[in-house]
Design a protein around this motif. Structure first.
Motif, mmCIF file in Angstrom:
data_model
loop_
_atom_site.group_PDB
_atom_site.id
_atom_site.type_symbol
_atom_site.label_atom_id
_atom_site.label_comp_id
_atom_site.label_asym_id
_atom_site.label_seq_id
_atom_site.Cartn_x
_atom_site.Cartn_y
_atom_site.Cartn_z
ATOM 1 N N ASP A 170 0.868 -1.174 0.000
ATOM 2 C CA ASP A 170 0.000 0.000 0.000
ATOM 3 C C ASP A 170 0.908 1.229 0.000
ATOM 4 O O ASP A 170 1.276 1.748 1.059
ATOM 5 N N HIS A 171 1.264 1.689 -1.187
ATOM 6 C CA HIS A 171 2.231 2.784 -1.289
ATOM 7 C C HIS A 171 1.686 4.078 -0.709
ATOM 8 O O HIS A 171 2.445 4.953 -0.290
ATOM 9 N N ARG A 172 0.357 4.221 -0.657
ATOM 10 C CA ARG A 172 -0.208 5.458 -0.093
ATOM 11 C C ARG A 172 0.090 5.576 1.399
ATOM 12 O O ARG A 172 0.121 6.679 1.943
ATOM 13 N N ALA A 173 0.301 4.443 2.062
ATOM 14 C CA ALA A 173 0.643 4.479 3.486
ATOM 15 C C ALA A 173 2.011 5.112 3.714
ATOM 16 O O ALA A 173 2.291 5.611 4.810
ATOM 17 N N LEU A 174 2.858 5.119 2.684
ATOM 18 C CA LEU A 174 4.150 5.777 2.820
ATOM 19 C C LEU A 174 3.973 7.268 3.079
ATOM 20 O O LEU A 174 4.644 7.855 3.936
ATOM 21 N N VAL A 175 3.059 7.907 2.336
ATOM 22 C CA VAL A 175 2.816 9.344 2.518
ATOM 23 C C VAL A 175 2.207 9.605 3.895
ATOM 24 O O VAL A 175 2.566 10.576 4.572
ATOM 25 N N ARG A 176 1.307 8.718 4.313
ATOM 26 C CA ARG A 176 0.715 8.895 5.645
ATOM 27 C C ARG A 176 1.788 8.769 6.726
ATOM 28 O O ARG A 176 1.794 9.535 7.708
ATOM 29 N N CYS A 177 2.687 7.821 6.567
ATOM 30 C CA CYS A 177 3.793 7.677 7.522
ATOM 31 C C CYS A 177 4.679 8.925 7.525
ATOM 32 O O CYS A 177 5.130 9.376 8.582
ATOM 33 N N ALA A 178 4.919 9.484 6.346
ATOM 34 C CA ALA A 178 5.762 10.680 6.252
ATOM 35 C C ALA A 178 5.136 11.846 7.007
ATOM 36 O O ALA A 178 5.827 12.578 7.732
ATOM 37 N N HIS A 179 3.832 12.049 6.860
ATOM 38 C CA HIS A 179 3.160 13.142 7.568
ATOM 39 C C HIS A 179 3.202 12.916 9.087
ATOM 40 O O HIS A 179 3.391 13.874 9.864
ATOM 41 N N THR A 180 3.033 11.678 9.510
ATOM 42 C CA THR A 180 3.109 11.390 10.942
ATOM 43 C C THR A 180 4.516 11.622 11.472
ATOM 44 O O THR A 180 4.709 12.173 12.568
ATOM 45 N N LEU A 181 5.521 11.218 10.705
ATOM 46 C CA LEU A 181 6.904 11.456 11.109
ATOM 47 C C LEU A 181 7.203 12.950 11.205
ATOM 48 O O LEU A 181 7.918 13.405 12.105
ATOM 49 N N ILE A 254 4.821 8.369 -7.492
ATOM 50 C CA ILE A 254 4.391 9.642 -6.903
ATOM 51 C C ILE A 254 4.394 9.549 -5.383
ATOM 52 O O ILE A 254 4.877 10.449 -4.685
ATOM 53 N N SER A 255 3.876 8.441 -4.849
ATOM 54 C CA SER A 255 3.881 8.265 -3.394
ATOM 55 C C SER A 255 5.303 8.251 -2.849
ATOM 56 O O SER A 255 5.603 8.886 -1.821
ATOM 57 N N ALA A 256 6.194 7.532 -3.530
ATOM 58 C CA ALA A 256 7.581 7.457 -3.072
ATOM 59 C C ALA A 256 8.259 8.819 -3.156
ATOM 60 O O ALA A 256 8.985 9.224 -2.244
ATOM 61 N N ALA A 257 8.025 9.545 -4.260
ATOM 62 C CA ALA A 257 8.663 10.857 -4.428
ATOM 63 C C ALA A 257 8.160 11.852 -3.388
ATOM 64 O O ALA A 257 8.944 12.609 -2.793
ATOM 65 N N VAL A 258 6.852 11.868 -3.154
ATOM 66 C CA VAL A 258 6.294 12.780 -2.146
ATOM 67 C C VAL A 258 6.831 12.436 -0.757
ATOM 68 O O VAL A 258 7.144 13.327 0.047
ATOM 69 N N THR A 259 6.933 11.137 -0.475
ATOM 70 C CA THR A 259 7.461 10.710 0.828
ATOM 71 C C THR A 259 8.894 11.186 1.028
ATOM 72 O O THR A 259 9.242 11.746 2.077
ATOM 73 N N LEU A 260 9.739 10.984 0.028
ATOM 74 C CA LEU A 260 11.132 11.421 0.133
ATOM 75 C C LEU A 260 11.228 12.945 0.192
ATOM 76 O O LEU A 260 12.110 13.494 0.872
ATOM 77 N N TYR A 261 10.345 13.631 -0.506
ATOM 78 C CA TYR A 261 10.310 15.096 -0.451
ATOM 79 C C TYR A 261 10.017 15.570 0.966
ATOM 80 O O TYR A 261 10.689 16.457 1.500
ATOM 81 N N LEU A 262 9.008 14.968 1.594
ATOM 82 C CA LEU A 262 8.598 15.393 2.936
ATOM 83 C C LEU A 262 9.632 15.031 3.992
ATOM 84 O O LEU A 262 9.838 15.781 4.954
ATOM 85 N N LEU A 263 10.293 13.891 3.832
ATOM 86 C CA LEU A 263 11.246 13.439 4.846
ATOM 87 C C LEU A 263 12.621 14.074 4.704
ATOM 88 O O LEU A 263 13.484 13.855 5.557
ATOM 89 N N SER A 264 12.838 14.867 3.662
ATOM 90 C CA SER A 264 14.131 15.534 3.500
ATOM 91 C C SER A 264 14.368 16.484 4.670
ATOM 92 O O SER A 264 13.461 17.222 5.065
ATOM 93 N N PRO A 265 15.558 16.473 5.253
ATOM 94 C CA PRO A 265 15.827 17.312 6.440
ATOM 95 C C PRO A 265 15.711 18.798 6.122
ATOM 96 O O PRO A 265 16.051 19.237 5.018
#
Length: 456
Positions: A170-181, A254-265
């Protein structure tokens, strides 16, 4: 008698002694000079000393005379002053007693109560600090539990398989995890006094949460996102994916790219200089892997021409995947980063995920970057084949025209987006002539890198 007293009284030069600029040393010096010749040795100091002693005796006699004559007025004045002081002291004593009584009453009614109230205030302040810390701890633990559930959604869905046997997460859960992080990072990074995260680093539960939940899950989310980017493919040399497969690959990237974008320091750089480092690093690795694979296989195929067609087909397929990636990133708006200032959000809203990559690579197109980088490496490989000589070099030189034409077709074919991604770009495919026209420079660079280094 009065005349003699006046003369005696005026014998001492009072004006000289009362002068504000009077100097004892200057006065003594003038007396010595007045009674001695400066050239005499030794000087006679007895005369000036007698003068000074005589003046002192005169002043003492005058004081004694004045005090004797004025004894009664002085005693009367002193008695009056003493009586007045006694009356003042009596009144002051009464006022002091009244003041002491008022102070005792004030101490009883105000100071003691203020001390008690101050203790209550301190207790209330510490309770409020404890409450704030407890709320922050509770929020972090709640977010940590939410993060565990969201991560479980990824791993649980990853255990299921599709009909072809491939794992499907479920790649969409990656974005949800990123927002929680990011929510956790927003709390934990605010450590200054008065901020929400102040004191959390001293709570054992938070330390355990960071060590056992946040850090491992963030690492897992990043690794999964990196893997999705590395495995991105719309098609291969054998054919293009179906529309459904392409849409799934597009959604995953898209999910992976958005996740990496959000998690960038965001803490190590200024907001106006910020770039999504994790996303850029992952995309750069993807491009580098595609280039390295294409360069290595094409160098081998140039030495063994029968495999050249298949190698060129693989290279064009890799470039098509890169173009598909470019289109997807260009049509995906950069998400709002909650840890960046508002003005950076406004700039991000008008940007997409492709622009930072193009700026980082200093290029205007990923396809152009792919062909030009490959050409710069192939020139050296071709030169090595020619320098070694032998059958491979002779065969390559003999078939230089067909090799050049095959490379030209490879560049033109590889520079067109896959058919399943064309609609995303919003442009219909043009004719072959129009297609090749916009890639003449890349064709020339690639052909020159190979054919131009074969000599005669």
């Amino acid at each position: 008698m009065a005349t003699n007293e006046d003369e005696d009284a005026s014998y001492v030069d009072y004006e000289a002694f009362l002068d504000p600029s009077f100097s004892p040393s200057s006065f003594a010096n003038s007396l010595v000079l007045a009674t001695n010749n400066p050239n005499d040795t030794p000087l006679d100091l007895s005369t000036p000393l007698s003068k000074v002693l005589f003046d002192s005796q005169e002043v003492d006699s005058h004081i004694d005379l004045l005090t004797t004559r004025s004894a009664i007025p002085l005693l009367t004045y002193t008695k009056e002053q003493t009586d007045a002081s006694g009356r003042i002291i009596s009144e002051v004593d009464n006022q002091v007693k009244s003041l002491n009584e008022s102070y005792k009453q004030l101490e009883k009614e105000v100071i003691q109560k203020h001390a008690e109230a101050d203790e209550v205030r301190q207790v209330a302040a510490r309770l409020w600090q404890t409450l704030k810390l407890g709320r922050s701890v509770g929020r972090c633990l709640q977010l940590g539990r939410q993060l565990e559930i969201q991560h479980t959604e990824i791993t649980n869905s990853g255990t299921s398989t599709t009909g072809s046997g491939n794992r499907k997460e479920d790649h969409r859960a990656l974005v949800r995890c990123a927002h929680t992080l990011l929510s956790l990072r927003e709390v934990l990074d605010k450590k200054a006094p008065g901020e929400e995260g102040h004191g959390l680093d001293r709570v054992n539960a938070i330390k355990s949460l960071q060590d056992s939940v946040i850090t491992p899950i963030e690492r897992s989310v990043r690794n999964t996102s990196d893997q999705i980017v590395r495995e991105f493919s719309i098609g291969s040399a054998s054919g293009t994916s179906t529309f459904a497969q392409s849409e799934e690959a597009k959604a995953r990237i898209i999910s992976a790219a958005v996740t990496l974008y959000l998690l960038s320091p965001v803490s190590s750089t200024k907001p106006d200089k910020w770039t999504p480092q994790l996303l850029l690093q992952s995309l750069e690795v993807y491009l580098r892997n595609a280039l390295q694979s294409s360069i290595a296989s094409l160098a081998r195929s140039l030495a063994t021409l029968p495999s050249l067609d298949r190698t060129l087909a693989e290279a064009s397929a890799r470039c098509q995947n890169i173009i598909a990636l470019e289109i997807i990133l260009a049509t995906t708006n950069a998400p709002t980063h909650p840890l960046l200032p508002v003005h950076k959000h406004a700039a991000s809203d008008k940007s997409n995920l492709l622009q930072p990559l193009l700026t980082y690579l200093e290029t205007g197109s990923l396809a152009s970057y792919f062909w030009r980088t490959m050409a710069s490496s192939l020139a050296t490989r071709v030169q090595e084949i020619v320098n070694r000589g032998g059958v491979s070099a002779r065969t390559l030189k003999t078939n230089r025209n067909s090799v050049g034409e095959a490379i030209r077709e490879c560049v033109i074919r590889g520079s067109q987006p896959p058919s399943t991604i064309t609609a995303t770009k919003g442009k219909a495919l043009k004719g072959d002539t129009e297609k090749s026209g916009s890639w003449d420079r890349e064709v020339a660079v690639m052909v020159s890198a190979v054919v131009g280094n074969l000599g005669r």
